[in-house]
Structure formats: C-alpha cells, structure tokens
Motif scaffolding. Structure first.
Motif, short mmCIF file in Angstrom:
data_model
loop_
_atom_site.label_atom_id
_atom_site.label_comp_id
_atom_site.label_asym_id
_atom_site.label_seq_id
_atom_site.Cartn_x
_atom_site.Cartn_y
_atom_site.Cartn_z
N ASP A 171 72.38 -4.58 46.89
CA ASP A 171 71.94 -4.44 48.46
C ASP A 171 71.05 -5.44 48.83
OD1 ASP A 171 71.54 -2.69 50.84
OD2 ASP A 171 69.50 -2.28 49.85
N THR A 172 70.21 -6.08 48.17
CA THR A 172 69.29 -7.22 48.61
C THR A 172 70.36 -8.50 48.88
OG1 THR A 172 67.62 -6.31 47.35
CG2 THR A 172 67.69 -8.34 48.10
N MET A 173 71.47 -8.67 47.85
CA MET A 173 72.05 -9.76 47.85
C MET A 173 73.05 -9.70 49.09
SD MET A 173 74.98 -11.11 45.32
CE MET A 173 76.09 -9.66 45.51
N ASP A 174 73.84 -8.52 49.28
CA ASP A 174 74.65 -8.57 50.57
C ASP A 174 73.85 -8.38 52.02
OD1 ASP A 174 77.40 -7.80 51.38
OD2 ASP A 174 76.57 -6.14 52.32
N SER A 175 72.72 -7.84 51.92
CA SER A 175 71.81 -7.80 53.12
C SER A 175 71.52 -9.28 53.54
CB SER A 175 70.88 -6.88 53.13
OG SER A 175 69.98 -7.04 52.15
N LYS A 176 71.12 -10.01 52.37
CA LYS A 176 70.66 -11.57 52.68
C LYS A 176 71.60 -12.47 52.90
CE LYS A 176 65.94 -10.88 50.65
NZ LYS A 176 65.11 -11.31 49.75
N MET A 177 72.86 -12.24 52.50
CA MET A 177 73.93 -13.19 52.51
C MET A 177 74.85 -13.31 53.78
SD MET A 177 74.11 -15.23 49.85
CE MET A 177 75.61 -16.20 50.22
N GLU A 178 74.89 -11.85 54.44
CA GLU A 178 75.48 -11.78 55.64
C GLU A 178 74.92 -12.40 56.91
OE1 GLU A 178 76.51 -10.50 59.49
OE2 GLU A 178 74.36 -9.86 58.66
N PRO A 179 73.63 -12.56 56.96
CA PRO A 179 73.00 -13.42 58.15
C PRO A 179 73.65 -14.96 58.07
CG PRO A 179 71.54 -11.88 57.35
CD PRO A 179 72.50 -11.82 56.31
N LEU A 180 73.98 -15.33 56.70
CA LEU A 180 74.37 -16.77 56.21
C LEU A 180 75.53 -17.08 56.84
CD1 LEU A 180 72.61 -17.26 52.93
CD2 LEU A 180 71.59 -17.55 55.33
N GLN A 181 76.47 -16.02 57.14
CA GLN A 181 78.00 -16.37 57.63
C GLN A 181 78.00 -16.81 58.85
OE1 GLN A 181 80.04 -15.70 54.96
NE2 GLN A 181 78.29 -15.05 53.91
N ASN A 182 78.98 -17.91 59.14
CA ASN A 182 79.14 -18.48 60.35
C ASN A 182 77.92 -19.17 60.97
OD1 ASN A 182 81.65 -17.76 60.42
ND2 ASN A 182 80.90 -15.36 60.93
N LEU A 183 76.97 -19.77 60.18
CA LEU A 183 75.94 -20.46 60.64
C LEU A 183 76.31 -21.57 61.58
CD1 LEU A 183 73.34 -20.75 57.60
CD2 LEU A 183 73.28 -18.95 59.55
N GLN A 184 75.19 -21.99 62.34
CA GLN A 184 75.64 -22.79 63.30
C GLN A 184 74.41 -24.04 63.02
OE1 GLN A 184 78.15 -23.68 65.51
NE2 GLN A 184 78.83 -21.55 65.19
N ALA A 185 74.96 -25.30 62.82
CA ALA A 185 74.07 -26.37 62.65
C ALA A 185 73.51 -27.12 63.83
CB ALA A 185 74.55 -27.14 61.38
N ASN A 186 72.28 -27.76 63.56
CA ASN A 186 71.86 -28.71 64.77
C ASN A 186 72.47 -30.05 64.41
OD1 ASN A 186 69.83 -29.44 62.84
ND2 ASN A 186 68.47 -28.46 63.78
#
Length: 321
Positions: free
Chosen positions: A277-292
């Motif tokens: 549960d911790t892994m899935d909840s922390k990995m989801e926000p890293l999808q499709n990250l935008q870089a500066n």
C-alpha cells in the motif's frame, strides 16, 4: 480544458485572471510578523497548487469556503521547489453538475475494465467464505457505484475520480505477485485485505468536492472500513481466526501509530499489505512528472522531495536517486 495548474507548472503563465479552480483546503494562518493570511490548496483537472492571500484577508475571506468553485486574479510564484499563486482577488462561482463533472480529474484507466479486474481477482480466490464476503460487499450496487467514483485521497495520491478502485486493484494485483516470494502466506487473506483496506474512503471523502465528510473527519476511513466489514461478518460467517486476520489487515495498513494506524502489523499478511500500500501510494505521484530546466521535478508532498529526471528518460522512465 481546466488544466491551468499544469500550464502554470510548465511556466506558461505569470498571471492568472478569471480561471476556474476548486478550493480543496482553506486555512487562516499567522505570518512571522504576526499578521493573518489565508493559505489555500486549489485544484483543477490537472493537479493541485498552493496559494496565499496576503492582502484584504478579512474581506476576501468572506467570499468563499472550502469546496467552492472560484475564479481569481493572481500572480504565479516559485517558492521552495513548488509553484504557488499569490491571490489579489477571489470570487465564488456557481457551477452546475455537468461542468463540475468535466472539471474534476479522472483516472486515465477504464473504470469498467478495473471493475472486471476486481471481480476476477475475487472469483480467483480459493477460500469460498472469503470470496462470499467480498462479493457481498462489492456486489452491492449502491456501494459499488460510489466505490468506482471515489478518489483515494484529497491530494496525496490517486486524487481523482476512480482513484480508489485504481489503487485498490493495483494493490491487490501486486499482493498476488509479491506473495509468491514470501511463502508460506495466506494469499486469500492478503488479497482480501488489499481489496478492503481503503473501502472506508467511500464515506470519508466527498467525491463531488474532494473534501472530507463529517464522518471522515470524526471517524476516518480505517475505522469506517473496519465497521463495514465487521457488520458483514455478522451474516457472512468465517472461522474466527480468518475474521480477525482480515480485520487486522484493515486496522494495521497504515503501519505505524503516528500515521493513524489503530494497530501496527502483527501478521505476515498485514505487514506485506502495509508495504505494498505504501509503495503504490508513493509511486503514483511520480508518474508523468514534469522537469524544470535543470531536470528536477517540483517537490512531491507525500515524499517531501524533488526528483531528478534525466533528459533521455522524461515521459519514459523515471530515475530515482
């Protein structure tokens, strides 16, 4: 449409005038000099952004509340690895249900496909009693309609319509695969815990505003989910040891007391569920990250840090350090 927050983070705007946002959070706060200001979290289809009101605080405070849709005049500002808005004016806007449905973010996955996957997981279980319990819960049409629509969180992870079923199916599928490495383990209890661990969020978060309900604020999804399953177990009888293990998975899935867990994991199944549960909840926000321009993302709140994204891996594969 309704993706102005994404555009702000891509540096396409320096000023905002008349764009539509939903007020996710609103707080009266004290500045270092003792003055009052309003801290906000605003949401649109593309994400969440923080905002502040420094001037005309008491006057503007009367114009809106949490859950309202607003239009505002503001300037963008980059502060501590995050974009924010400095608001000059803000006004509540009445929004009909059709526009609200278009505005709110939704899972990119097909909810009906996710639904079929969920029931396939249930029907693949060996324990007939656990299968019957799960079908009695997810087979209730009124509940399942709400479950399919519910977000998994206000802003941290899977914070969009359909986020809860997406997260639930993901955790259950990972649980089935990962359990093979840690046998002996009761896979049916682990999968039951995976499917049931967050069902209380159906009643904890209002899917039309993404705000916590009174029940959510006063009781919380862990206890709500526990009570829902406990009530079902009055009619769907399981051996006592199986009942308490499934209920323990629900109560312990946050892992630590300081993270709101009524119990800490004390079975192999509960500990593995917490980790997945911790892994899935922390990995989801890293999808499709935008870089500066220096190849770094904005700070990810659930993790408290920015992430490096090499040019050759943007929009393909995320490299973490």
């Amino acid at each position: 449409m309704f993706e102005i927050i994404k555009e702000i983070k891509e540096k396409k705007h320096q000023e905002i005038n008349g764009e539509l946002f939903m007020v996710l959070e609103k707080h009266f706060l004290d500045a270092r000099n003792g003055d009052k200001y309003i801290g906000l979290k605003l949401k649109d289809k593309s994400g969440v952004i923080e905002a502040k009101i420094w001037k005309n605080v008491y006057h503007l405070h009367e114009n809106f509340k949490e859950g309202d849709f607003v239009k505002l005049k503001a300037k963008t500002n980059y502060y501590k690895d995050n974009w924010q808005l400095i608001i000059e004016d803000i006004q509540k806007v009445d929004v009909d249900e059709k526009l609200k449905d278009e505005f709110l973010p939704k899972t990119k996955k097909d909810i009906e496909v996710l639904s079929k996957e969920l029931f396939a997981i249930i029907n693949g279980l060996q324990n007939q009693g656990i299968k019957k319990l799960l079908l009695s819960i997810f087979g209730e049409e009124e509940f399942f309609v709400k479950f399919k629509k519910a977000p998994a969180a206000k802003s941290m992870h899977h914070a969009y319509i359909g986020g809860l079923i997406e997260h639930t199916v993901s955790v259950a599928k990972i649980a089935k695969e990962v359990s093979k490495f840690y046998m002996p383990i009761d896979v049916d209890i682990l999968v039951a815990g995976a499917l049931l661990h967050d069902i209380g969020k159906v009643y904890e978060i209002d899917a039309s505003t993404f705000n916590y309900t009174n029940e959510g604020r006063l009781i919380g999804h862990i206890v709500i989910g526990y009570n829902l399953v406990k009530e079902k177990l009055k009619t769907i009888k399981l051996p006592f040891e199986q009942e308490v293990q499934i209920l323990h998975c629900i109560l312990a899935h946050h892992g630590e007391y300081e993270y709101g867990s009524p119990k800490i994991p004390k079975t192999k199944e509960a500990l593995l569920l917490h980790l997945i549960d911790t892994m899935d909840s922390k990995m989801e926000p890293l999808q499709n990250l935008q870089a500066n321009e220096t190849n770094w993302s904005e700070s990810i709140k659930i993790l408290g840090r920015s992430f490096f994204i090499p040019k050759n891996s943007q929009n393909q594969e995320l490299t973490l350090f």
